[in-house]
Design a protein around this motif. Structure first.
Motif, PDB file in Angstrom:
ATOM      1  N   TRP A  94      15.248  -6.895  44.065  1.00 16.35           N
ATOM      2  CA  TRP A  94      16.521  -7.657  44.432  1.00 16.35           C
ATOM      3  C   TRP A  94      16.050  -8.950  45.111  1.00 16.35           C
ATOM      4  CZ3 TRP A  94      21.134  -6.298  42.377  1.00 16.35           C
ATOM      5  CH2 TRP A  94      22.328  -6.888  42.958  1.00 16.35           C
ATOM      6  N   VAL A  99      23.336  -6.496  48.683  1.00 11.40           N
ATOM      7  CA  VAL A  99      23.181  -5.597  47.540  1.00 11.40           C
ATOM      8  C   VAL A  99      24.746  -5.088  47.407  1.00 11.40           C
ATOM      9  CG1 VAL A  99      22.484  -3.630  46.284  1.00 11.40           C
ATOM     10  CG2 VAL A  99      21.110  -5.081  48.046  1.00 11.40           C
ATOM     11  N   ALA A 101      28.455  -3.236  46.871  1.00 12.96           N
ATOM     12  CA  ALA A 101      28.755  -1.761  47.104  1.00 12.96           C
ATOM     13  C   ALA A 101      28.544  -0.834  46.220  1.00 12.96           C
ATOM     14  CB  ALA A 101      30.119  -2.031  47.735  1.00 12.96           C
ATOM     15  N   THR A 103      26.647  -1.038  43.587  1.00 11.88           N
ATOM     16  CA  THR A 103      24.987  -0.779  43.409  1.00 11.88           C
ATOM     17  C   THR A 103      24.534   0.334  44.344  1.00 11.88           C
ATOM     18  OG1 THR A 103      24.812  -2.949  42.437  1.00 11.88           O
ATOM     19  CG2 THR A 103      22.802  -1.987  43.352  1.00 11.88           C
ATOM     20  N   VAL A 104      24.796  -0.084  45.510  1.00 10.93           N
ATOM     21  CA  VAL A 104      24.379   0.835  46.804  1.00 10.93           C
ATOM     22  C   VAL A 104      24.924   2.480  46.551  1.00 10.93           C
ATOM     23  CG1 VAL A 104      24.382   1.345  49.262  1.00 10.93           C
ATOM     24  CG2 VAL A 104      23.935  -0.761  48.191  1.00 10.93           C
ATOM     25  N   GLN A 108      22.876   5.614  46.036  1.00 15.40           N
ATOM     26  CA  GLN A 108      23.137   6.808  46.995  1.00 15.40           C
ATOM     27  C   GLN A 108      23.411   8.271  46.219  1.00 15.40           C
ATOM     28  OE1 GLN A 108      22.436   5.175  50.549  1.00 15.40           O
ATOM     29  NE2 GLN A 108      24.167   6.680  50.688  1.00 15.40           N
ATOM     30  N   LEU A 125      19.002  -3.654  51.446  1.00 14.89           N
ATOM     31  CA  LEU A 125      19.324  -2.452  51.368  1.00 14.89           C
ATOM     32  C   LEU A 125      20.163  -1.903  52.433  1.00 14.89           C
ATOM     33  CD1 LEU A 125      17.119  -0.839  48.670  1.00 14.89           C
ATOM     34  CD2 LEU A 125      19.565  -1.090  48.335  1.00 14.89           C
ATOM     35  N   ARG A 126      19.288  -1.931  53.419  1.00 13.05           N
ATOM     36  CA  ARG A 126      19.658  -1.263  54.898  1.00 13.05           C
ATOM     37  C   ARG A 126      21.113  -2.038  55.183  1.00 13.05           C
ATOM     38  NH1 ARG A 126      18.154   3.018  54.288  1.00 13.05           N
ATOM     39  NH2 ARG A 126      16.198   3.988  55.412  1.00 13.05           N
ATOM     40  N   SER A 128      23.074  -3.432  53.656  1.00  8.95           N
ATOM     41  CA  SER A 128      24.376  -3.214  52.520  1.00  8.95           C
ATOM     42  C   SER A 128      24.822  -1.746  52.535  1.00  8.95           C
ATOM     43  CB  SER A 128      23.765  -3.794  51.068  1.00  8.95           C
ATOM     44  OG  SER A 128      23.227  -5.219  51.177  1.00  8.95           O
ATOM     45  N   CYS A 130      22.945   1.334  52.507  1.00 15.40           N
ATOM     46  CA  CYS A 130      21.921   2.349  51.793  1.00 15.40           C
ATOM     47  C   CYS A 130      21.289   3.082  52.863  1.00 15.40           C
ATOM     48  CB  CYS A 130      20.974   1.645  50.950  1.00 15.40           C
ATOM     49  SG  CYS A 130      19.927   2.797  50.284  1.00 15.40           S
TER      50      CYS A 130
END
Length: 208
Positions: A94, A99, A101, A103-104, A108, A125-126, A128, A130
Motif C-alpha cells: 500500500w 487504507v 474501511a 479494504t480493512v 479482517q 493498516l493500524r 486505519s 486493522c
C-alpha cells in the motif's frame, strides 16, 4: 494464490516467494494462479522459473493436510482463498497513508494475519483500524540488482551538475504522478540544473 505472469511487481513477488517457500518446505507449495479468477496454464513465465512453477501449479492439497496448511494470498483487487487452511495470510502492499474501511473490513473478515514489506504499510493498516497481527517481511529484489553491481555513489549535486529525480511506476492514478508533476513544476524551471525521469509503460490506466 495470486498473480504469476509477466513483469508486474505483484507477479514477480509471488514467483519469488513461492520459489523460496518451495525450497524451504522440500517442494510442498501449491500455487493457484489467479487473475480476476482462477485459471490454468499460465504462459508468460520466466524460462529460468517455469519448470518449478509449473510443478507447483500441478499439485493439490491432500484432504488430510488441509488443517495444517498455510494459505498466502497476494492479488489486486483483493480476494480470499476458498480452500480450507489452518492459517490465512494476505500479502499487502500500500502506498497511501490511509487504507479504505472496506479494504480493512475485507482483510479482517477473510484473514488471520497480514504480511507487509515495510513499517509504513503496517502503520497505515493500524491507523486505519486493522487489529490483526501484522508482520513486516523482507521482499527480495534480485530481479533488479545483481551481485556484481557497485553500490550507488554520492548523489548530492555539485556546481552545475545535473540532479536527476527518478520515478518508476505503472502511472496508475493511486501512484500520484499528477501530484508529482505539479510539485516539480512549482519548484523548478528550465534554468535549474535538474530533471525528472518517469520510467513507466503503456497501459489502460496510464494517462500521463
Amino acid at each position: 494464490l495470486g498473480h504469476v505472469e509477466g513483469h508486474y511487481s505483484l507477479a514477480i513477488v509471488n514467483r519469488g516467494l513461492a520459489l523460496a517457500l518451495d525450497s524451504l518446505t522440500q517442494e510442498q507449495v501449491v500455487f493457484l494462479p489467479y487473475h480476476i479468477q482462477p485459471y490454468e496454464r499460465p504462459a508468460d513465465l520466466p524460462a529460468s522459473q517455469r519448470d518449478r512453477l509449473e510443478a507447483m501449479f500441478g499439485r493439490r492439497i491432500p484432504a488430510d493436510r488441509a488443517e495444517s496448511t498455510v494459505s498466502i494470498v497476494h492479488h489486486y483487487p483483493l480476494i480470499s482463498d476458498p480452500e480450507p487452511a489452518r492459517h490465512r495470510f494476505i500479502l499487502f502492499f500500500w502506498e497511501e497513508t490511509v487504507v479504505p474501511a472496506e479494504t480493512v473490513g475485507h482483510i479482517q473478515d477473510n484473514f488471520d494475519a497480514v504480511l507487509v514489506a515495510s513499517t509504513f504499510v503496517k502503520r497505515a493498516l493500524r491507523n486505519s483500524g486493522c487489529s490483526l497481527p501484522i508482520f513486516v517481511i523482507p521482499i527480495g529484489i534480485d530481479h533488479l540488482i545483481g551481485p556484481g553491481l557497485a553500490p550507488i555513489g554520492p548523489i548530492k549535486p555539485t556546481g552545475n551538475r545535473l540532479f536527476r529525480f527518478l520515478h518508476v511506476s505503472s502511472a496508475f492514478e493511486r501512484k500520484g504522478i499528477d501530484v508529482l508533476l505539479q510539485a516539480y513544476f512549482a519548484e523548478f524551471n528550465a534554468n535549474d540544473a535538474v530533471e525528472l525521469l518517469i520510467k513507466t509503460f503503456v497501459n489502460p490506466h496510464n494517462r500521463v
